[in-house]
Design an enzyme around this catalytic site. Structure first.
Site, PDB file in Angstrom:
ATOM      1  N   GLY A 248     -13.947  32.709 -29.294  1.00 10.71           N
ATOM      2  CA  GLY A 248     -14.522  34.049 -29.205  1.00 10.71           C
ATOM      3  C   GLY A 248     -15.562  34.325 -30.276  1.00 10.71           C
ATOM      4  CG  ASP A 273     -15.895  22.145 -35.276  1.00 13.29           C
ATOM      5  OD1 ASP A 273     -15.640  21.225 -36.082  1.00 13.29           O
ATOM      6  OD2 ASP A 273     -16.990  22.725 -35.237  1.00 13.29           O
TER       7      ASP A 273
HETATM    8 ZN    ZN Z   1     -20.636  20.487 -35.690  1.00 13.74          ZN
END
Ligand code: ZN
Length: 390
Positions: A248, A273
């Site tokens: 988001g 990530d």
């Molecule tokens: Zn990256």
């Protein structure tokens, strides 16, 4: 032999109600419904009534967690990995971002050395080297002093066998295409990312062997209807898989839904990530050799930025990513699960071994409530996380 029964199984291609899983030697022996599978009397059975059982999540991009950053301290990979099952992650690619090449060599040695004695946790499948061959104009949170042009010498020894499974680079850089070809020939999945590539340059990269796009829309030019660029090329080319961060913050929910409409469950791949602040309170944490400020947000997902304001990874968990993908796109649970399980497994060429509930595969499993909270995680048949009752 271990048996899990009365579960709703999501394989994820198929939903099996009143499902039974037989496990032996760390692997799945049989999958089916209660009528089709005979449970041996000697089996040790777990009643999963009311729970969903799915393949464990596979995260292709994790920078660290619990205060540790893999690029700064490659030796922390095993201890961080031991904590990841709490979010349903059963295997992952520890990600080394732009840094001196010695950091990659150190991380290769950490993985080659294997886990400490009596270790249990989420299995690191190999490294994701994100950089250092990135476009300085799209450096994101990578330290520009370590960026360099791609050369065959720099990637000598970067092979799937030597623990490098995914490399993100900018295909428009001089010298990139021979490096893409060499990495692909060494069994490495090559990804386009942190890039200014035009549509034409992106396609030249795909022709050289690029098969993936790193965090679609982030660290690339925006999609423009006259110059579709890298995001347009990734969305338009059916055989390319694209990673996306559905927290988001990195991508607007409406654009996650557009990416879903273009790519679908077999070509969209959810990654977190996640960085060192995963599993920690807001505060200051490292990413490689830079400092990141992590602040709380009202919706519960923290935000990680450099002092300059640039996003520096996420503090997203995989189970939260699953819930948000469904919320943002309206897709089914089975489809959403595929983007975290079968799709990354197939990309890595291990779709027979992981990412699906099927006979012969490793027994990497996540047990979820109907609200999609993780209550238990198995890696290779071993319980690695169990939620504490309230
Ligand atoms: Zn990256």
């Amino acid at each position: 032999m271990f048996c899990i029964h009365r579960a709703t199984l999501l394989t994820p291609d198929q939903q099996i109600d009143d499902g039974v899983l037989l496990l032996e030697g760390g692997r799945i022996l049989a999958v089916g419904d209660a009528r089709s599978i005979a449970v041996p009397a000697a089996a040790d059975c777990f009643d999963a009534g009311g729970l969903i059982v799915a393949p464990g999540f596979i995260d292709l991009q994790i920078n660290g967690a619990f205060g540790d950053d893999f690029t700064q301290h490659p030796a922390s990979i095993w201890s961080v990995a031991a904590g990841l099952p709490r979010w349903g992650v059963t295997s992952f690619l520890p990600t080394i971002i732009t840094s001196p090449l010695e950091q990659v060599a150190q991380a290769q040695a950490v993985l080659a050395g294997g886990p400490p004695a009596h270790w249990r946790g989420s299995l690191p499948l190999g490294l994701h080297c994100e950089g250092p061959f990135l476009n300085p104009q799209k450096k994101g949170a990578h330290n520009p002093t370590h960026l360099r042009l791609p050369t065959l010498d720099a990637v000598a020894g970067w092979t799937a066998q030597n623990q490098v499974k995914l490399v993100t680079l900018a295909p428009e850089l001089p010298g990139a295409l021979p490096v893409v070809e060499a990495l692909a020939a060494n069994g490495v999945v090559v990804s386009a990312g942190h890039s200014m590539a035009t549509y034409r340059e992106a396609n030249a990269g795909f022709a050289a062997g690029i098969r993936y796009g790193t965090h679609l829309f982030n660290a690339m030019p925006p999609l423009d209807h006259r110059e579709p660029g890298l995001p347009g090329a990734l969305l338009h080319t059916p055989q390319l898989t694209a990673g996306i961060i559905p927290d988001g913050i990195h991508v607007h929910p409406a654009v996650v839904a557009l990416a879903w409409a273009a790519k679908g469950a077999r070509r969209l791949n959810v990654v977190t990530d996640a960085m060192a602040a995963l599993g920690m309170a807001p505060g200051r944490y490292p990413i490689a050799d830079q400092e990141v400020v992590v602040t709380a947000r009202p919706d519960g997902v923290h935000e990680a930025r450099l002092a300059s304001g640039t996003l520096a990874g996420s503090v997203l968990t995989m189970d939260e990513a699953l819930r948000r993908l469904i919320q943002y796109t309206g897709c089914s649970l089975g489809e959403a699960l595929a983007t975290l399980t079968a799709t990354p497994a197939d990309l890595l060429g291990i779709g027979q071994e992981r990412g699906r509930l099927q006979a012969g595969a490793w027994a990497d499993l996540v047990l979820l409530t109907p609200a999609l909270e993780v209550v238990g995680t198995f890696v290779a048949g071993l319980p690695c996380f169990q939620s504490q009752p309230d």
